[in-house]
Design an enzyme around this catalytic site. Structure first.
Site, short mmCIF file in Angstrom:
data_model
loop_
_atom_site.label_atom_id
_atom_site.label_comp_id
_atom_site.label_asym_id
_atom_site.label_seq_id
_atom_site.Cartn_x
_atom_site.Cartn_y
_atom_site.Cartn_z
N LYS A 53 0.85 -1.21 0.00
CA LYS A 53 0.00 0.00 0.00
C LYS A 53 0.88 1.25 0.00
CE LYS A 53 -3.89 -2.30 2.23
NZ LYS A 53 -4.71 -2.57 3.43
N GLN A 97 -4.65 -1.36 9.64
CA GLN A 97 -4.61 -2.68 9.02
C GLN A 97 -5.21 -3.73 9.96
OE1 GLN A 97 -3.74 -3.23 5.88
NE2 GLN A 97 -3.99 -5.44 5.98
N ASP A 120 -11.09 3.08 4.15
CA ASP A 120 -11.46 1.66 4.06
C ASP A 120 -12.99 1.49 3.99
OD1 ASP A 120 -9.50 -0.35 3.96
OD2 ASP A 120 -8.92 -0.03 6.04
N1 GUN Z 1 -7.04 -6.67 6.17
C1 GUN Z 1 -7.42 -7.42 5.11
N2 GUN Z 1 -8.01 -6.64 4.17
C2 GUN Z 1 -8.00 -5.38 4.66
C3 GUN Z 1 -8.47 -4.13 4.16
O1 GUN Z 1 -9.03 -4.02 3.07
N3 GUN Z 1 -8.27 -3.06 4.97
C4 GUN Z 1 -7.67 -3.16 6.19
N4 GUN Z 1 -7.55 -2.06 6.91
N5 GUN Z 1 -7.24 -4.31 6.68
C5 GUN Z 1 -7.41 -5.40 5.92
#
Ligand code: GUN
Length: 292
Positions: A53, A97, A120
């Site tokens: 990311k 995350q 998100d």
């Molecule tokens: N863990 C797995 N997928 C995601 C996501 O799309 N966003 C976040 N913040 N954590 C995750």
């Protein structure tokens, strides 16, 4: 028959070119779009996702701020950082995350993020807005899947869609987005009776369960569009250590009409839509300040 493979890397590259132009336009107006990413603990998969990311941000002209916390960090410490980022006008998106360590209340942490910076789309306010058909931020993975379906002109109106998996991150928002496009949506999960009965009816099958190769070719309707959201590490066999999806690609590709690979399918699009949401947040912030 062999399915057409939907190349997520290629589509992501095309979309990111457009996003980079938006980032440049913001910078020209004195705003550097910025995403703050919080990672707690040492989960190796999460560390890889976060690294990807952050790298994607840098390439697209989005500033990234990464906050790494040890596994035993107190929840109050993370909440204090979120409060600080909420108040920082130079930060447009905040992402925590998941999963968080067990001593965290993940819902409470997600609710602490300002809904206007919740790129998100996990805050209850944003989940509610999506459910009402008035989305503010669309969760990145289902958003990416919708872009993939659009890029291939897959018909959605009246289509039989089966989603395997009912998570808050993928299954549920995926269902809402497809429903908004007038698809007929079925959500299957671990307690569903006769999973194959459902999957064989699907014009569009979305696999998002997190179980390696559980959807096999015999469970797929000939010509169907198969979207594989799973990212699993194979534990044994000749491909031990390599990634695979929730779909058994080898048998599925002989039946499906269109299929996403793993890796190189949905994953790159998830990150792309995170960038899109961050730019959207920065553009909205700028527009609000120009107005007020
Ligand atoms: N863990 C797995 N997928 C995601 C996501 O799309 N966003 C976040 N913040 N954590 C995750």
């Amino acid at each position: 028959m062999s399915a057409k493979i939907l190349d997520g890397n290629a589509l992501a590259a095309t979309v990111r070119e457009r996003l980079a132009l938006r980032a440049k336009a913001l910078s020209a107006q004195g705003v550097t779009p910025a995403l703050a990413v919080i990672l707690v603990g040492g989960d190796p998969a999460s560390a890889v996702y976060v690294r990807n990311k952050v790298a994607a941000c840098e390439k697209t002209g989005v500033r990234s701020l990464k906050f790494d916390y040890a596994e035993d960090t107190a929840q109050a410490t993370v909440l204090a950082k979120i409060a600080e980022l909420n108040a920082d006008d130079n930060v447009h998106g905040i992402l925590v995350q998941l999963p968080l360590p067990r001593h965290f209340d993940a819902d409470l942490v997600l609710e602490a993020i300002s809904p206007t910076k919740d790129v998100d789309g996990f805050h209850a306010e944003n989940v509610g807005a999506l459910a009402q058909g008035k989305p503010r931020f669309i969760p990145c993975t289902p958003y990416g899947v919708m872009e993939m379906l659009k890029s291939e002109n897959v018909p959605l109106k009246g289509a039989e869609v089966v989603i395997v998996g009912r998570s808050n991150i993928v299954g549920k928002p995926m269902a809402l987005l497809l429903l908004a496009q007038s698809a007929t949506v079925t959500i299957c999960h671990s307690q569903s009776r006769d999973l194959a009965f459902h999957t064989r009816r699907a014009d569009i099958l979305v696999a998002a369960v997190g179980r390696a190769k559980m959807i096999t070719g015999d469970m797929i309707k000939p010509g169907a569009t198969v979207i594989d959201v799973g990212i699993n590490r194979q534990v044994d066999g000749p491909n031990a250590g390599k990634l695979c999806g929730d779909v058994d690609f080898e048998s599925a590709k002989n039946v499906a009409g269109l299929i996403t690979p793993v890796p190189g399918g949905v994953g790159p699009m998830t990150i792309t839509m995170l960038l899109a949401n961050t730019l959207e947040a920065a553009e909205r912030d700028l527009a609000a300040r120009q107005k007020g």
